[in-house]
Enzyme design. Structure first.
Site, PDB file in Angstrom:
ATOM      1  N   TYR A  94      -1.961  -1.389  10.166  1.00  0.00           N
ATOM      2  CA  TYR A  94      -2.017  -1.635   8.727  1.00  0.00           C
ATOM      3  C   TYR A  94      -0.708  -1.227   8.046  1.00  0.00           C
ATOM      4  O   TYR A  94      -0.114  -2.000   7.282  1.00  0.00           O
ATOM      5  CB  TYR A  94      -3.190  -0.870   8.133  1.00  0.00           C
ATOM      6  CG  TYR A  94      -3.378  -1.063   6.651  1.00  0.00           C
ATOM      7  CD1 TYR A  94      -3.889  -2.261   6.146  1.00  0.00           C
ATOM      8  CD2 TYR A  94      -3.055  -0.057   5.755  1.00  0.00           C
ATOM      9  CE1 TYR A  94      -4.074  -2.437   4.792  1.00  0.00           C
ATOM     10  CE2 TYR A  94      -3.234  -0.223   4.395  1.00  0.00           C
ATOM     11  CZ  TYR A  94      -3.743  -1.420   3.910  1.00  0.00           C
ATOM     12  OH  TYR A  94      -3.921  -1.592   2.565  1.00  0.00           O
ATOM     13  N   SER A 152       0.862  -1.176   0.000  1.00  0.00           N
ATOM     14  CA  SER A 152       0.000   0.000   0.000  1.00  0.00           C
ATOM     15  C   SER A 152       0.898   1.225   0.000  1.00  0.00           C
ATOM     16  O   SER A 152       2.047   1.165   0.447  1.00  0.00           O
ATOM     17  CB  SER A 152      -0.886   0.010   1.252  1.00  0.00           C
ATOM     18  OG  SER A 152      -1.533   1.254   1.432  1.00  0.00           O
TER      19      SER A 152
END
Length: 311
Positions: free
Chosen positions: A155, A142
């Site tokens: 995350y 990401s």
């Protein structure tokens, strides 16, 4: 990895969102396709959307289950022969203040995003090396790995780990015919906000119940996100170009640049260097795969500008 026709891809989290977008692009490039996903309903819908017939194998898989992962790889090989491309794409997320996080929040996200990726590598990398035909591994990370934001500690930490895996494995494996890439997308139209529906009961204690509710109602922003087809084609181009970093969104340029400048500025250049230290442990001071990527991306950018000028 340029010759994809007739080769086999294994895509985790491949039945919806980013994974399905990647699967569609790879199928369109002529690959045989195994999509593995924890949700049977998504698998059924994906098979219908892909329309690949016998070129598509759908397997229900929890990527944290190592025995099941090995069995899924066995099924893929039994149907298609050798596996050439692994896309470690399955992922989940929680977001919110770090002090609200429970052990279960950490264990669930890290178990899937990092542990599931490890399971993919340990299961499939030896199979790719064994057949000797070369291959490619793509870890879906990401932009949060490169431009981490407050409120995304769990995350972003996991996604940073899977980027580092690819940065370390690339110089180790490229000479053996296996290319490694870190895919770092920005916002994509996906259902990751619904990941909590598959969260194990034993890891259900969360500090983010209210934040999860807000995320699940966040589809009013979908018009700002790239589609799964757009990112799928971007991953395909990244594979064809052997890119180390496969990025999607131009909006992150300032954040990426600032991080590089900040870490460069923090190097203690006023201290004397030990040439013996640098010679003895030369591998620690420079990653050749990252240096090579600068040249690769500059060449790709020059080609893009040339095509724009020609148009």
């Amino acid at each position: 990895m340029q010759d994809l026709q007739g080769k086999t891809a294994f895509v985790t989290g491949g039945a919806s969102g980013i994974g399905l977008g990647i699967a569609k692009a790879l199928l369109g490039a002529g690959m045989n396709l195994t999509i593995a996903d924890i949700r049977q309903d998504h698998l059924d819908e994906a098979v219908a959307e892909l329309g690949g017939g016998e070129r598509v194998l759908a397997i229900r898989l929890d990527v944290t289950d190592r025995e099941a992962f090995a069995a899924a790889a066995d099924r893929a090989e039994a149907k298609f022969g050798k596996i050439h491309l692994l896309c470690n794409n399955a992922g989940v997320a929680v977001v919110g203040p770090t002090d609200l996080a429970t052990y279960a929040d950490w264990d669930w996200v890290m178990g899937v995003n990092v542990g599931g990726t490890i399971n993919g590598i340990v299961t499939i990398l030896p199979r790719i090396l064994a057949h000797g035909e070369g291959g490619h591994i793509v870890n879906t990370a990401s932009m949060s790995a490169l431009v981490p934001a407050a409120g995304t500690t769990i995350y972003s930490s996991g996604k940073a780990a899977v980027v580092s895996m690819m940065e370390c494995m690339r110089p180790e494996l490229e000479a053996r015919g296996v290319i490694c890439s870190a895919f770092c997308p920005g916002a994509v139209q996906s259902n990751i906000a619904e990941a909590g529906k598959t969260r194990p009961e034993e890891l259900s204690a969360t500090g983010y119940a209210e934040a999860d509710k807000r995320r699940q109602s966040g589809d009013q922003f979908f018009h700002l996100y790239q589609t799964k087809e757009e990112v799928g084609q971007r991953v395909l181009r990244g594979i064809m170009n052997d890119e180390l970093y496969i990025l999607t969104h131009s909006e992150f340029l300032d954040g990426v640049r600032e991080r590089g400048e900040a870490t460069t500025a923090a190097v203690q250049t006023h201290l004397p260097e030990s040439e013996e230290y640098k010679r003895t442990f030369a591998i620690l001071f420079r990653n050749p795969a990252i240096a090579d990527e600068i040249g690769r991306q500059n060449a790709l950018r020059a080609d893009q500008l040339s095509e724009i000028s020609a148009a």
